[in-house]
Design a protein around this motif. Structure first.
Motif, PDB file in Angstrom:
ATOM      1  N   THR A   1       0.771  -1.199  -0.110  1.00 30.51           N
ATOM      2  CA  THR A   1       0.174  -0.078  -0.023  1.00 30.51           C
ATOM      3  C   THR A   1       0.906   1.334   0.108  1.00 30.51           C
ATOM      4  O   THR A   1       0.653   2.045  -0.591  1.00 30.51           O
TER       5      THR A   1
ATOM      6  N   TRP B   1      -2.310  -9.718  -7.142  1.00 30.92           N
ATOM      7  CA  TRP B   1      -2.434  -8.304  -6.270  1.00 30.92           C
ATOM      8  C   TRP B   1      -3.766  -8.232  -5.638  1.00 30.92           C
ATOM      9  O   TRP B   1      -3.746  -7.322  -4.528  1.00 30.92           O
TER      10      TRP B   1
ATOM     11  N   ASN C   1      -7.289  -4.105  -4.915  1.00 32.96           N
ATOM     12  CA  ASN C   1      -5.978  -3.218  -5.126  1.00 32.96           C
ATOM     13  C   ASN C   1      -6.077  -2.502  -6.453  1.00 32.96           C
ATOM     14  O   ASN C   1      -5.734  -1.489  -6.959  1.00 32.96           O
TER      15      ASN C   1
ATOM     16  N   ARG D   1      -8.473   0.423  -6.069  1.00 28.67           N
ATOM     17  CA  ARG D   1      -7.783   1.342  -5.386  1.00 28.67           C
ATOM     18  C   ARG D   1      -6.801   2.181  -6.402  1.00 28.67           C
ATOM     19  O   ARG D   1      -6.883   3.502  -6.415  1.00 28.67           O
TER      20      ARG D   1
END
Length: 393
Positions: free
Chosen positions: A51, A85, A89, A92
């Motif tokens: 992150t 992943w 994600n 995001r």
């Protein structure tokens, strides 16, 4: 001569205009000819992008597009297998890019290259909702695909990947397929398979090899592929085969959109899972940490990679061709072939492509066919075949 490839091209520095982002450094299948694992240094990288690296990357992307007032900034999510992943994600990252676009006015198209094994309805919804283009690695029919793309238990992956490809085609998702040529099989088998799957955009890529290796000849395969493409598209476009369209584009004197064809600089950069930045990742087929750098997105802005020695060396090598290439009539159209295919331990990239003779044959055949199919209009409305016009001249 229809296509004048004798004049050198002047290349000017420009900001980095696209990113390859390695969000996963591992794979979930045993892909026997993958360039990624030719270099053991990949195992030193984190398995997945964290992150913290993701947030820093988004910050650097916004700084970059704002600084250079970029109209668009394409990004490809890659691996290993990038779907490892995780779908959250992907959301995001896409949301972050959407916010950057709204603040800067820069379009940031996102694409992903995947082996397709993990694709399910949740992934389809993500790709469709976020407008993520998908390139699925699919080596044609099962008897070809399963030779090199197997599970770690030794079973074929073709059934799962074909299923994923058909699911992608059924949704509102931009889909293409990436196959690697196996010249032991005729191109008709690839074309028939992709047609049956409903995939109209695909590439059949030249197998990766360095000058120190001895790959099989590919000219006969690609000359046959071009004939199939020409026949299928004679009345109306039915399929876009990237390597064919790229070579035609280059022969007609225009810039090919991909880096494997044409004399132009390779200015792509690759962000690794730990935030380090390298040149084009396929250059790691040279092995032994050949692409490793100390450059990273925490200490450097994206465009500063242009001063990184290994990035600069790869960029310069992409346009500084060896003597044989500089004397070739197809220099501008071919560009010396794909940069990794020019590498040798003795001379670095200062070599003709390991496929040099094949590429020459492919361009010569294509030029001959195109000359016989192109016409020019003369005063008075007469249409004359280009080859005939050149003969008269």
């Amino acid at each position: 001569m229809l296509f004048d490839d004798s004049n050198p091209v002047a290349f000017h520095d420009q900001p980095i205009t696209q990113l390859l982002v390695k969000v996963a450094a591992r794979c979930n299948i045993d892909y026997s000819y993958c360039y990624w694992f030719r270099d053991a240094a990949v195992y030193d990288k984190p398995k997945l992008m964290s992150t913290g690296v993701l947030h820093q990357l988004l910050q650097r992307i916004e700084e970059h597009v704002a600084r250079y007032s970029l109209v668009d900034f394409p990004i490809v999510l890659h691996g290993g297998e990038p779907l490892l992943w995780g779908v959250e994600n992907f959301h995001r990252f896409a949301e972050g890019c959407e916010r950057i676009s709204s603040r800067t006015g820069c379009d940031i198209p996102i694409a992903v290259t995947t082996n397709g094994v993990l694709i399910d309805d949740q992934w389809l919804d993500c790709f469709e909702t976020r407008n993520i283009s998908v390139a699925i690695s699919l080596d044609g029919p099962a008897h070809i695909h399963d030779l090199h793309r197997r599970t770690f238990q030794g079973t074929g992956t073709h059934a799962a990947v074909e299923r994923a490809a058909r699911m992608l085609v059924s949704r509102d998702i931009c889909v293409s397929a990436l196959a690697v040529c196996n010249p032991a099989y005729p191109p008709e088998q690839y074309v028939a398979f992709f047609t049956a799957c409903g995939i109209a955009n695909y590439d059949i890529m030249i197998p990766d090899a360095t000058v120190d290796e001895k790959p099989a000849s590919i000219a006969s395969f690609y000359n046959g592929l071009f004939d199939l493409w020409l026949t299928a598209n004679r009345t109306a476009p039915t399929a876009n085969i990237r390597i064919v369209s790229d070579m035609i584009t280059a022969l007609l004197g225009n810039n090919s959109p991909t880096e494997g064809v044409g004399h132009k600089p390779i200015e792509l950069c690759t962000v690794m899972t730990d935030g380090t930045v390298e040149a084009h990742d396929v250059l790691r087929i040279a092995g032994d940490g050949f692409t490793r750098t100390r450059f990273n997105i925490f200490d450097h802005a994206i465009d500063e990679v242009r001063n990184e020695p290994r990035w600069k060396a790869a960029r310069d090598a992409s346009i500084n061709l060896c003597e044989k290439c500089r004397q070739c009539k197809f220099m501008n159209a071919c560009g010396g072939g794909y940069l990794p295919h020019r590498f040798s331990k003795a001379n670095g990239y200062d070599n003709p492509s390991v496929y040099c003779d094949d590429l020459y044959s492919m361009f010569e055949n294509m030029q001959s066919v195109l000359e016989s199919h192109l016409y020019v209009s003369k005063p008075g409305g007469e249409r004359v075949n280009v080859r005939e016009a050149l003969t008269r001249a």
